[in-house]
Scaffold this motif. Structure first.
Motif, PDB file in Angstrom:
ATOM      1  N   LEU A 369       0.801  -1.220   0.000  1.00 17.38           N
ATOM      2  CA  LEU A 369       0.000   0.000   0.000  1.00 17.38           C
ATOM      3  C   LEU A 369       0.836   1.273   0.000  1.00 17.38           C
ATOM      4  O   LEU A 369       0.315   2.353  -0.283  1.00 17.38           O
ATOM      5  CB  LEU A 369      -0.932   0.009   1.227  1.00 17.38           C
ATOM      6  CG  LEU A 369      -2.058  -1.031   1.226  1.00 17.38           C
ATOM      7  CD1 LEU A 369      -2.727  -1.109   2.594  1.00 17.38           C
ATOM      8  CD2 LEU A 369      -3.085  -0.702   0.146  1.00 17.38           C
ATOM      9  N   THR A 370       2.116   1.167   0.329  1.00 14.84           N
ATOM     10  CA  THR A 370       2.986   2.342   0.324  1.00 14.84           C
ATOM     11  C   THR A 370       3.418   2.635  -1.107  1.00 14.84           C
ATOM     12  O   THR A 370       4.005   1.787  -1.775  1.00 14.84           O
ATOM     13  CB  THR A 370       4.221   2.114   1.216  1.00 14.84           C
ATOM     14  OG1 THR A 370       3.791   1.743   2.530  1.00 14.84           O
ATOM     15  CG2 THR A 370       5.053   3.381   1.315  1.00 14.84           C
ATOM     16  N   GLU A 371       3.117   3.836  -1.589  1.00 13.20           N
ATOM     17  CA  GLU A 371       3.318   4.158  -3.000  1.00 13.20           C
ATOM     18  C   GLU A 371       4.797   4.231  -3.372  1.00 13.20           C
ATOM     19  O   GLU A 371       5.194   3.802  -4.449  1.00 13.20           O
ATOM     20  CB  GLU A 371       2.622   5.477  -3.327  1.00 13.20           C
ATOM     21  CG  GLU A 371       1.096   5.360  -3.234  1.00 13.20           C
ATOM     22  CD  GLU A 371       0.395   6.693  -3.365  1.00 13.20           C
ATOM     23  OE1 GLU A 371       1.099   7.719  -3.511  1.00 13.20           O
ATOM     24  OE2 GLU A 371      -0.857   6.717  -3.303  1.00 13.20           O
ATOM     25  N   SER A 372       5.628   4.796  -2.501  1.00  5.64           N
ATOM     26  CA  SER A 372       7.055   4.906  -2.779  1.00  5.64           C
ATOM     27  C   SER A 372       7.790   3.751  -2.119  1.00  5.64           C
ATOM     28  O   SER A 372       7.743   3.600  -0.895  1.00  5.64           O
ATOM     29  CB  SER A 372       7.625   6.229  -2.253  1.00  5.64           C
ATOM     30  OG  SER A 372       9.045   6.192  -2.294  1.00  5.64           O
ATOM     31  N   PRO A 373       8.497   2.917  -2.899  1.00  2.62           N
ATOM     32  CA  PRO A 373       9.235   1.805  -2.285  1.00  2.62           C
ATOM     33  C   PRO A 373      10.343   2.282  -1.361  1.00  2.62           C
ATOM     34  O   PRO A 373      10.828   1.517  -0.527  1.00  2.62           O
ATOM     35  CB  PRO A 373       9.799   1.043  -3.487  1.00  2.62           C
ATOM     36  CG  PRO A 373       9.829   2.047  -4.587  1.00  2.62           C
ATOM     37  CD  PRO A 373       8.671   2.960  -4.351  1.00  2.62           C
ATOM     38  N   TRP A 374      10.746   3.544  -1.470  1.00  3.06           N
ATOM     39  CA  TRP A 374      11.794   4.094  -0.601  1.00  3.06           C
ATOM     40  C   TRP A 374      11.242   4.434   0.782  1.00  3.06           C
ATOM     41  O   TRP A 374      12.011   4.786   1.681  1.00  3.06           O
ATOM     42  CB  TRP A 374      12.407   5.334  -1.235  1.00  3.06           C
ATOM     43  CG  TRP A 374      12.864   5.096  -2.644  1.00  3.06           C
ATOM     44  CD1 TRP A 374      12.296   5.590  -3.779  1.00  3.06           C
ATOM     45  CD2 TRP A 374      13.969   4.289  -3.080  1.00  3.06           C
ATOM     46  NE1 TRP A 374      12.965   5.137  -4.894  1.00  3.06           N
ATOM     47  CE2 TRP A 374      13.995   4.345  -4.492  1.00  3.06           C
ATOM     48  CE3 TRP A 374      14.928   3.528  -2.413  1.00  3.06           C
ATOM     49  CZ2 TRP A 374      14.966   3.667  -5.247  1.00  3.06           C
ATOM     50  CZ3 TRP A 374      15.875   2.855  -3.161  1.00  3.06           C
ATOM     51  CH2 TRP A 374      15.883   2.930  -4.553  1.00  3.06           C
ATOM     52  N   GLN A 375       9.909   4.353   0.962  1.00  2.00           N
ATOM     53  CA  GLN A 375       9.318   4.720   2.256  1.00  2.00           C
ATOM     54  C   GLN A 375       8.873   3.519   3.079  1.00  2.00           C
ATOM     55  O   GLN A 375       8.371   3.696   4.194  1.00  2.00           O
ATOM     56  CB  GLN A 375       8.115   5.660   2.044  1.00  2.00           C
ATOM     57  CG  GLN A 375       8.515   7.093   1.736  1.00  2.00           C
ATOM     58  CD  GLN A 375       7.307   8.002   1.650  1.00  2.00           C
ATOM     59  OE1 GLN A 375       6.729   8.201   0.576  1.00  2.00           O
ATOM     60  NE2 GLN A 375       6.912   8.565   2.773  1.00  2.00           N
ATOM     61  N   CYS A 376       9.034   2.304   2.560  1.00  2.00           N
ATOM     62  CA  CYS A 376       8.699   1.108   3.338  1.00  2.00           C
ATOM     63  C   CYS A 376       9.791   0.069   3.100  1.00  2.00           C
ATOM     64  O   CYS A 376       9.895  -0.481   2.012  1.00  2.00           O
ATOM     65  CB  CYS A 376       7.336   0.544   2.958  1.00  2.00           C
ATOM     66  SG  CYS A 376       6.809  -0.813   4.019  1.00  2.00           S
ATOM     67  N   LEU A 377      10.595  -0.172   4.117  1.00  6.54           N
ATOM     68  CA  LEU A 377      11.785  -1.006   3.976  1.00  6.54           C
ATOM     69  C   LEU A 377      11.518  -2.425   4.457  1.00  6.54           C
ATOM     70  O   LEU A 377      10.750  -2.649   5.394  1.00  6.54           O
ATOM     71  CB  LEU A 377      12.940  -0.396   4.767  1.00  6.54           C
ATOM     72  CG  LEU A 377      13.224   1.082   4.458  1.00  6.54           C
ATOM     73  CD1 LEU A 377      14.412   1.574   5.256  1.00  6.54           C
ATOM     74  CD2 LEU A 377      13.478   1.284   2.969  1.00  6.54           C
ATOM     75  N   LEU A 378      12.187  -3.371   3.805  1.00  6.63           N
ATOM     76  CA  LEU A 378      12.005  -4.786   4.118  1.00  6.63           C
ATOM     77  C   LEU A 378      12.846  -5.161   5.333  1.00  6.63           C
ATOM     78  O   LEU A 378      14.075  -5.139   5.282  1.00  6.63           O
ATOM     79  CB  LEU A 378      12.419  -5.636   2.915  1.00  6.63           C
ATOM     80  CG  LEU A 378      12.456  -7.146   3.130  1.00  6.63           C
ATOM     81  CD1 LEU A 378      11.070  -7.674   3.447  1.00  6.63           C
ATOM     82  CD2 LEU A 378      13.021  -7.842   1.903  1.00  6.63           C
ATOM     83  N   THR A 379      12.197  -5.487   6.443  1.00  7.31           N
ATOM     84  CA  THR A 379      12.878  -5.993   7.633  1.00  7.31           C
ATOM     85  C   THR A 379      11.978  -7.021   8.307  1.00  7.31           C
ATOM     86  O   THR A 379      10.768  -7.046   8.093  1.00  7.31           O
ATOM     87  CB  THR A 379      13.163  -4.899   8.681  1.00  7.31           C
ATOM     88  OG1 THR A 379      11.917  -4.466   9.259  1.00  7.31           O
ATOM     89  CG2 THR A 379      13.890  -3.714   8.092  1.00  7.31           C
ATOM     90  N   THR A 380      12.595  -7.860   9.141  1.00  9.89           N
ATOM     91  CA  THR A 380      11.815  -8.701  10.055  1.00  9.89           C
ATOM     92  C   THR A 380      11.990  -8.204  11.484  1.00  9.89           C
ATOM     93  O   THR A 380      11.552  -8.869  12.422  1.00  9.89           O
ATOM     94  CB  THR A 380      12.276 -10.170  10.001  1.00  9.89           C
ATOM     95  OG1 THR A 380      13.656 -10.245  10.393  1.00  9.89           O
ATOM     96  CG2 THR A 380      12.106 -10.757   8.607  1.00  9.89           C
ATOM     97  N   ASP A 381      12.630  -7.015  11.642  1.00  9.76           N
ATOM     98  CA  ASP A 381      13.025  -6.567  12.980  1.00  9.76           C
ATOM     99  C   ASP A 381      13.781  -7.711  13.651  1.00  9.76           C
ATOM    100  O   ASP A 381      13.527  -8.052  14.793  1.00  9.76           O
ATOM    101  CB  ASP A 381      11.801  -6.147  13.794  1.00  9.76           C
ATOM    102  CG  ASP A 381      12.152  -5.620  15.177  1.00  9.76           C
ATOM    103  OD1 ASP A 381      13.304  -5.237  15.398  1.00  9.76           O
ATOM    104  OD2 ASP A 381      11.261  -5.610  16.050  1.00  9.76           O
ATOM    105  N   ASN A 382      14.704  -8.302  12.896  1.00  8.37           N
ATOM    106  CA  ASN A 382      15.442  -9.490  13.340  1.00  8.37           C
ATOM    107  C   ASN A 382      15.894  -9.370  14.807  1.00  8.37           C
ATOM    108  O   ASN A 382      16.487  -8.369  15.188  1.00  8.37           O
ATOM    109  CB  ASN A 382      16.671  -9.666  12.445  1.00  8.37           C
ATOM    110  CG  ASN A 382      17.629 -10.706  12.968  1.00  8.37           C
ATOM    111  OD1 ASN A 382      17.336 -11.872  12.989  1.00  8.37           O
ATOM    112  ND2 ASN A 382      18.802 -10.252  13.409  1.00  8.37           N
ATOM    113  N   PRO A 383      15.612 -10.376  15.654  1.00 11.39           N
ATOM    114  CA  PRO A 383      14.836 -11.595  15.360  1.00 11.39           C
ATOM    115  C   PRO A 383      13.380 -11.517  15.835  1.00 11.39           C
ATOM    116  O   PRO A 383      12.739 -12.544  16.011  1.00 11.39           O
ATOM    117  CB  PRO A 383      15.599 -12.632  16.177  1.00 11.39           C
ATOM    118  CG  PRO A 383      16.030 -11.882  17.397  1.00 11.39           C
ATOM    119  CD  PRO A 383      16.310 -10.465  16.941  1.00 11.39           C
TER     120      PRO A 383
END
Length: 389
Positions: A369-383
């Motif tokens: 749903l976030t239009e700009s891919p630079w505004q939603c980053l891929l993490t799992t908040d590891n761990p």
């Protein structure tokens, strides 16, 4: 002078609009150049992808709470074992691997930069010692200021310059990269057996609110022109209905400069919950993504949940106690005097658990749903949401 020619690379570089083009890459002294001499070392990478190194903008890999997670779960340390192979060290651990295990597994996935999400100033020395034994990535750490007594006293006195001075001195002293606020005011309230329910509750003794802490620390961060924005772990993590608190926290971001990112909202999946309780628990990813779409100065990471066993660890001590009351697993609580705290508990996210399944979907919804891919980053908040692998 060292020269290298990487031949037949299938290059993917979104910033330069290069999408799987085969080309040669010339490198001199660690920098990409137009061409190199005939004496350059040649590596043929035909059939392999070549792309910019991955950056995990929010992970927990080094420091005292990570070590607590290691030794409180020996069953986890027995998983993921590998023997020593030549220069590669032996490793162990699944959700909380050894430092070498973290480094090797991140390398296999193409990651070259890791940002440790929460470092207590009084425990910074140990964090940096573990950075030394994470050999294959550039590492840095966000420094915790959420329960810093000097910060809260300066905010109570309305002295933003003093807030900035404390932040600047502390970051220089502990070699921190950026500012982290975890459940602002809540972990300090936890020392009194309390918590803050949202951004307008006063912190015991200091009589400042999370809203004042968030706004003043962001203003101080911008006053100092620090290279990165404030990382905010918002209040009320993991509680049904907490999306209103998340929106309220994002609404505090001063409109100082729309061209500069001024807030990084961490693991927003855990803060995008609707409902009044677990029976009517639901996703509220849409209003949060819509808000972020209207605020270019806000960036968030997903905090994606995956199914299976992991170890949760955070400076949000009261949240971890609530999680302990839900799961009745092993639990550790830690106080860092005058600064912050932490909690640790192993958990299992189950596919057949409705709440866990909705959590899994929320992270994906936020990204889509976030239009700009630079505004939603891929993490799992590891761990916390899952191991990064």
């Amino acid at each position: 002078m060292t020269e290298l020619l990487v031949k037949n690379a299938c290059v993917i570089d979104p910033l330069r609009s290069i999408n799987a083009e085969t080309m040669d890459i010339a490198i001199r002294d660690g920098r990409i150049v137009e061409e190199v001499s005939g004496a350059a070392e040649v590596i043929d990478v035909h059939g392999m992808l070549t792309m910019p190194g991955g950056v995990d903008s929010h992970t927990h890999i080094c420091g005292t709470k990570v070590n607590f997670g290691r030794y409180m779960s020996p069953e986890d340390m027995r998983a993921g074992r590998t023997p020593r192979r030549g220069p590669l060290h032996a490793t162990s651990g699944y959700s909380v691997p050894t430092t070498y295990g973290n480094s090797y597994r991140y390398s296999v996935m193409g990651y070259t930069t890791l940002l440790e999400g929460a470092m207590a100033p009084l425990e910074a020395r140990h964090t940096h010692e573990e950075f030394i034994y994470t050999p294959l990535q550039d590492t840095m750490a966000n420094t915790l200021f959420d329960g810093n007594w000097g910060i809260m006293e300066a905010i109570r006195d309305g002295d933003t310059k003093r807030v900035a001075a404390i932040i600047a001195w502390t970051l220089r002293a502990v070699k921190g990269f950026g500012v982290k606020l975890t459940n602002p005011g809540g972990t300090e309230a936890w020392q009194w057996g309390k918590n803050v329910s949202c951004i307008r509750d006063p912190v015991p003794y200091f009589e400042v609110t999370p809203a004042e802490i968030i706004r003043k620390v962001i203003e101080a961060n911008e006053l100092l022109h620090l290279p990165h924005s404030v990382h905010l772990h918002a209040n009320n993590l993991g509680t049904p209905g907490n999306y209103t608190c998340t929106l309220g926290s994002m609404g505090l971001v001063p409109d100082l400069n729309k061209k500069r990112q001024t807030l990084y909202a961490t693991h927003v999946q855990f803060h995008a919950y609707g409902g009044s309780g677990w029976p009517d628990f639901c996703s509220k990813s849409e209003p949060i993504a819509n808000f972020v779409n209207m605020r270019p100065q806000i960036v968030m990471d997903m905090g994606q949940v995956m199914f299976g066993r992991t170890t949760t660890m955070t400076a949000d001590g009261p949240m971890e106690f609530n999680l302990y009351r839900l799961h009745h697993e092993k639990w550790s609580n830690h106080d860092v005097e005058l600064e912050t705290g932490s909690g640790i508990i192993p958990v299992i996210y189950r596919r057949k658990n409705l709440v866990n399944s909705i959590m899994w979907a929320i992270g994906l919804e936020l990204a889509l749903l976030t239009e700009s891919p630079w505004q939603c980053l891929l993490t799992t908040d590891n761990p916390n949401g899952a191991p990064f692998v």
